[in-house]
Design a protein around this motif. Structure first.
Motif, PDB file in Angstrom:
ATOM      1  N   UNK A  12       0.837  -1.207   0.000  1.00 25.73           N
ATOM      2  CA  UNK A  12       0.000   0.000   0.000  1.00 25.73           C
ATOM      3  C   UNK A  12       0.876   1.264   0.000  1.00 25.73           C
ATOM      4  N   UNK A  13       1.930   1.283   0.786  1.00 24.08           N
ATOM      5  CA  UNK A  13       2.851   2.419   0.812  1.00 24.08           C
ATOM      6  C   UNK A  13       3.556   2.575  -0.538  1.00 24.08           C
ATOM      7  N   UNK A  14       3.942   1.450  -1.145  1.00 28.15           N
ATOM      8  CA  UNK A  14       4.588   1.481  -2.462  1.00 28.15           C
ATOM      9  C   UNK A  14       3.639   2.045  -3.514  1.00 28.15           C
ATOM     10  N   UNK A  15       2.349   1.628  -3.481  1.00 28.26           N
ATOM     11  CA  UNK A  15       1.348   2.175  -4.413  1.00 28.26           C
ATOM     12  C   UNK A  15       1.231   3.695  -4.253  1.00 28.26           C
ATOM     13  N   UNK A  16       1.222   4.180  -3.003  1.00 34.56           N
ATOM     14  CA  UNK A  16       1.110   5.623  -2.737  1.00 34.56           C
ATOM     15  C   UNK A  16       2.337   6.368  -3.279  1.00 34.56           C
ATOM     16  N   UNK A  17       3.526   5.788  -3.097  1.00 29.29           N
ATOM     17  CA  UNK A  17       4.748   6.419  -3.595  1.00 29.29           C
ATOM     18  C   UNK A  17       4.738   6.458  -5.120  1.00 29.29           C
ATOM     19  N   UNK A  18       4.334   5.351  -5.761  1.00 30.66           N
ATOM     20  CA  UNK A  18       4.266   5.316  -7.223  1.00 30.66           C
ATOM     21  C   UNK A  18       3.261   6.325  -7.750  1.00 30.66           C
ATOM     22  N   UNK A  20       2.320   9.149  -6.300  1.00 31.09           N
ATOM     23  CA  UNK A  20       2.906  10.489  -6.119  1.00 31.09           C
ATOM     24  C   UNK A  20       3.993  10.743  -7.156  1.00 31.09           C
ATOM     25  N   UNK A  21       4.807   9.723  -7.451  1.00 30.69           N
ATOM     26  CA  UNK A  21       5.861   9.832  -8.450  1.00 30.69           C
ATOM     27  C   UNK A  21       5.256  10.136  -9.834  1.00 30.69           C
ATOM     28  N   UNK A  22       4.179   9.480 -10.187  1.00 32.18           N
ATOM     29  CA  UNK A  22       3.500   9.718 -11.467  1.00 32.18           C
ATOM     30  C   UNK A  22       2.977  11.149 -11.525  1.00 32.18           C
ATOM     31  N   UNK A  23       2.379  11.598 -10.426  1.00 29.99           N
ATOM     32  CA  UNK A  23       1.852  12.969 -10.349  1.00 29.99           C
ATOM     33  C   UNK A  23       2.968  13.997 -10.556  1.00 29.99           C
ATOM     34  N   UNK A  24       4.100  13.790  -9.903  1.00 31.88           N
ATOM     35  CA  UNK A  24       5.244  14.706 -10.036  1.00 31.88           C
ATOM     36  C   UNK A  24       5.786  14.673 -11.462  1.00 31.88           C
ATOM     37  N   UNK A  25       5.884  13.498 -12.053  1.00 32.74           N
ATOM     38  CA  UNK A  25       6.375  13.369 -13.432  1.00 32.74           C
ATOM     39  C   UNK A  25       5.486  14.122 -14.399  1.00 32.74           C
ATOM     40  N   UNK A  26       4.159  14.024 -14.224  1.00 31.56           N
ATOM     41  CA  UNK A  26       3.219  14.742 -15.101  1.00 31.56           C
ATOM     42  C   UNK A  26       3.389  16.253 -14.963  1.00 31.56           C
ATOM     43  N   UNK A  27       3.585  16.713 -13.740  1.00 27.93           N
ATOM     44  CA  UNK A  27       3.797  18.152 -13.523  1.00 27.93           C
ATOM     45  C   UNK A  27       5.095  18.611 -14.179  1.00 27.93           C
ATOM     46  N   UNK A  28       6.159  17.807 -14.095  1.00 24.06           N
ATOM     47  CA  UNK A  28       7.438  18.155 -14.719  1.00 24.06           C
ATOM     48  C   UNK A  28       7.297  18.248 -16.231  1.00 24.06           C
ATOM     49  N   UNK A  29       6.579  17.297 -16.837  1.00 23.14           N
ATOM     50  CA  UNK A  29       6.376  17.324 -18.283  1.00 23.14           C
ATOM     51  C   UNK A  29       5.631  18.597 -18.675  1.00 23.14           C
TER      52      UNK A  29
END
Length: 184
Positions: A12-18, A20-29
């Motif tokens: 569950x923690x890994x899913x939350x980190x992934x 958040x990582x996807x969200x940050x990547x989309x913002x960077x793009x």
């Protein structure tokens, strides 16, 4: 807690980190797309907002410095009529920010030329070119000198409200007629 519960918690923690990582990547793009769109703009008005000369598109510091030196030299000669201005050192301060122009700091070879440029810089306000009208030439002051100038201007404003003509001369606020008498 048994191993199965601990594994479930870690998944569950890994899913939350992934997530958040996807969200940050989309913002960077999105930011990279926005940045590259602004970088490729050809509108000179957009580039030259602020007080100063436009930013160079070069990446090498020596090329940027050369362009700034040439641009400032042209302004001194063509707009202010100062032909013998020799720039000893020139650089920009601040971070590069889209839509803003960083100030240019110059060190001149001769103090007299510096003050001549400061005195004649008022001509830039009446220039036909809107970008040139935004250029400000002022001496670089220490924090203490800026604070003293602010104090003198405030004193000048207060005395001016009480009547009479006042000016700042040699670090003091004096009546205009005292200065005229001083020159005789």
């Amino acid at each position: 807690m048994d191993d199965e519960q601990e594994n479930a918690k870690l998944r569950e923690e890994l899913r939350a980190v992934k997530s958040k990582n996807t969200e940050i990547s989309e913002k960077m793009v999105a930011l990279e797309e926005k940045w590259s769109w602004n970088k490729d703009k050809e509108d000179p008005e957009e580039e030259e907002r602020g007080t100063g000369t436009k930013e160079s598109r070069k990446t090498e510091i020596s090329e940027i410095t050369y362009e700034d030196r040439e641009r400032c030299g042209n302004i001194f000669q063509e707009k202010l009529g100062v032909k013998d201005a020799k720039i000893q050192r020139i650089f920009r301060i601040g971070r590069i920010t889209t839509g803003k122009v960083r100030p240019v700091i110059m060190e001149m070879n001769e103090v007299e030329i510096k003050w001549e440029l400061v005195k004649r810089s008022k001509k830039l306000k009446n220039d036909d070119d809107k970008v040139t009208q935004k250029i400000i030439i002022a001496p670089d002051l220490t924090k203490r000198e800026r604070e003293e100038n602010d104090r003198l201007r405030e004193e000048l404003r207060r005395k001016g409200q009480n009547g009479g003509q006042w000016i700042i001369r040699k670090g003091k606020v004096v009546r205009m007629h005292e200065v005229v008498g001083e020159q005789e």
